[in-house]
Design an enzyme around this catalytic site. Structure first.
Site, PDB file in Angstrom:
ATOM      1  CG  ASP A   1      45.661   1.014  35.791  1.00 18.54           C
ATOM      2  OD1 ASP A   1      45.822   1.146  34.560  1.00 18.54           O
ATOM      3  OD2 ASP A   1      45.768   1.953  36.601  1.00 18.54           O
ATOM      4  N   GLY A   2      44.964  -1.300  32.929  1.00 19.79           N
ATOM      5  CA  GLY A   2      44.056  -1.194  31.797  1.00 19.79           C
ATOM      6  C   GLY A   2      43.542   0.203  31.513  1.00 19.79           C
TER       7      GLY A   2
ATOM      8  CG  ASP B   1      55.880  -3.019  22.112  1.00 15.92           C
ATOM      9  OD1 ASP B   1      57.104  -2.916  22.261  1.00 15.92           O
ATOM     10  OD2 ASP B   1      55.058  -2.482  22.880  1.00 15.92           O
ATOM     11  CG  ASN B   2      55.488   1.308  21.226  1.00 15.01           C
ATOM     12  OD1 ASN B   2      54.443   0.711  21.478  1.00 15.01           O
ATOM     13  ND2 ASN B   2      56.265   1.799  22.170  1.00 15.01           N
TER      14      ASN B   2
ATOM     15  CG  ASP C   1      51.373   2.421  20.526  1.00 14.44           C
ATOM     16  OD1 ASP C   1      50.140   2.591  20.502  1.00 14.44           O
ATOM     17  OD2 ASP C   1      51.891   1.297  20.469  1.00 14.44           O
TER      18      ASP C   1
END
EC number: 2.7.7.-
Length: 490
Positions: free
Chosen positions: A126-127, A256-257, A266
């Site tokens: 949901d951003g 991706d982290n 992150d």
């Protein structure tokens, strides 16, 4: 040092100068009725921002996503990656908005809003970010900096009453975080997976020229890319040694982290160990224990192999890439031994010290001894007060026998006890961001009270120094803390 107002900062926006296939330009989606919960004057100084500006309406509007950073270029970056060892395909900044890059007294720093709304890379999200996880990230990044461990930084924490649904209804928040770069291993995986050598080369050139210019001096064909991989591998090895030495578990070491600069990036379901367990898993979502404490160094190498595989599109010689990565284990071991040797009060690591360390960790594991306080108590033992150290163990006879071995080792080292103990206190922290301390700050923040955040930041900026009146922050966790768990939900 001359400090600037928000609209007078010096911006560079180097990432935004890359081709637009690397990102999507977009506007943040502001929080409703935002409130500044906390701001970090120390981080503001890095970018030359007057701390007084942090409490202005203009800054609140930027930090809540209501307006762009003056002179900035708001965007969300695309990347891909492996998650829990499985190729996840395209990912990207699903809720993070890069505001711009500011040049200040502390170098160049990208400013990013985490939780600023939907992007083309949000997938099923949901951003938004919730207050709970935002407080944890805000505190953790500054705690790691206080420990001397490479990390992203946190500039501000803005909260709202906007509802966000996770397991339960929570409220939204935005962390303004800072990093010299948010490029990840997954940024390279993205273009490699698409067999797009041109953009892979553009990204490699950007990272080399911006952060590793010394790689241009490497000899041989493809020497610059091999040198880049070597630099990233070395930084990652040292980062893993740092994490292991303070009992830190990241919790979700997906590619991706993983920062291309060797930074802790992150902060999600992380944790500093209380009761020591070799296979401690801090992330409730990690059912198979992939990212357990004792697996972190090997997972980092696995991730580096994914990065190396991505660079194969630029370096046809796979053996050369593998040769670089073959150096990792030695780099990590040397760095880890240096850190753990210092924690044990040893000037120089010797081969026999491996058994000494392993035996201590096994004793701690069997007793579920507190990681931070057990190591901290070693300096007291050096000063002649062995009982606090021994009290952390179930088998105190075994602990006493181990201590006698360390004391004999110290006797061969030649340093005065007071000097040795002082040095040990400089590398064995007294205060770390334990889950229950973060939870107390979260509960206060949910009531609009930032005093516990402020108190914790003050302590965690000086984690090695005994601070009067802070005994509760250096104590064993209360019984209720055993029920706390963290997961990927944020």
């Amino acid at each position: 040092m001359m400090l600037s107002k928000l609209d007078a900062l010096t911006l560079d926006n180097s990432f935004a100068a890359l081709p637009d296939t690397f990102y999507t330009r977009l506007a943040a989606q502001p929080l409703g009725r935002p409130r500044l919960l906390h701001a970090n004057a120390e981080a503001a100084a890095l970018i030359g921002l007057d701390p007084a500006e942090l409490h202005t309406q203009a800054f609140l509007e930027v930090a809540s996503g209501q307006r762009p950073l003056p002179g900035g270029d708001t965007l969300a970056a695309v990347y891909s990656g492996h998650q829990f060892g499985v190729w996840a395909g395209q990912l990207g900044d699903g809720r993070a908005h890069l505001l711009g890059e500011v040049r200040g007294p502390g170098g160049s720093w990208e400013l990013q809003l985490k939780g600023a709304g939907l992007t083309p890379y949000s997938r099923m999200g949901d951003g938004r970010a919730v207050l709970r996880s935002s407080v944890r990230e805000y505190l953790a990044s500054e705690a790691m900096h206080g420990l001397g461990i490479p990390t992203t930084r946190a500039l501000a924490l803005v909260v709202s009453d906007d509802p966000v649904m996770r397991e339960t209804r929570e409220t939204a928040a935005i962390v303004t975080r800072m990093s010299p770069s948010f490029v990840r291993f997954g940024s390279f995986e993205h273009w490699s997976s698409r067999r797009d050598g041109e953009r892979l080369r553009i990204l490699a050139d950007y990272v080399i020229d911006r952060f590793y210019p010394q790689c241009r001096e490497a000899n041989g064909e493809h020497g610059d890319v091999l040198a880049l991989l070597r630099e990233v591998s070395q930084r990652t090895a040292h980062l893993m040694a740092d994490w292991q030495s303070v009992g830190f578990c990241h919790g979700v070491m997906n590619t991706d982290n993983m920062s291309i600069l060797g930074l802790t990036l992150d902060y999600g379901p992380f944790g500093f160990m209380d009761a020591f367990q070799l296979g401690h898993v801090c992330n409730h979502s990690d059912s198979e224990g992939r990212y357990a404490w004792n697996r972190q160094p090997s997972v980092a190498l696995w991730n580096l192999y994914r990065l190396g595989g991505s660079l194969h599109g630029l370096v046809p010689d796979a053996d050369a890439l593998r040769g670089v990565l073959a150096e990792y284990e030695t780099l990590f071991t040397q760095a880890f031994h240096a850190r753990m040797g210092a924690k044990l009060g040893l000037s120089v690591w010797q081969s026999d010290d491996e058994a000494l360390l392993d035996d201590l960790l096994r004793l701690m594991h069997d007793s579920r001894a507190d990681f931070t306080l057990t190591f901290r108590a070693l300096a007291q033992a050096v000063r002649g007060q062995t009982q606090p150290f021994l009290d952390y163990f179930i088998d105190r006879e075994a602990a006493q026998a181990w201590w006698s071995r360390l004391a004999a080792r110290h006797a061969c080292d030649g340093r005065a006890a007071a000097v040795r103990a002082e040095g040990m206190d400089r590398v064995n922290p007294l205060y770390v961001l334990r889950n229950h301390l973060a939870e107390q700050a979260i509960r206060a923040a949910q009531q609009g009270d930032a005093s516990e955040i402020d108190r914790l930041l003050g302590l965690l900026r000086r984690p090695y120094d005994l601070q009067p009146g802070a005994e509760a922050y250096a104590a064993l966790p209360p019984d209720w803390a055993a029920g706390l768990s963290v997961s990927c939900s944020s």
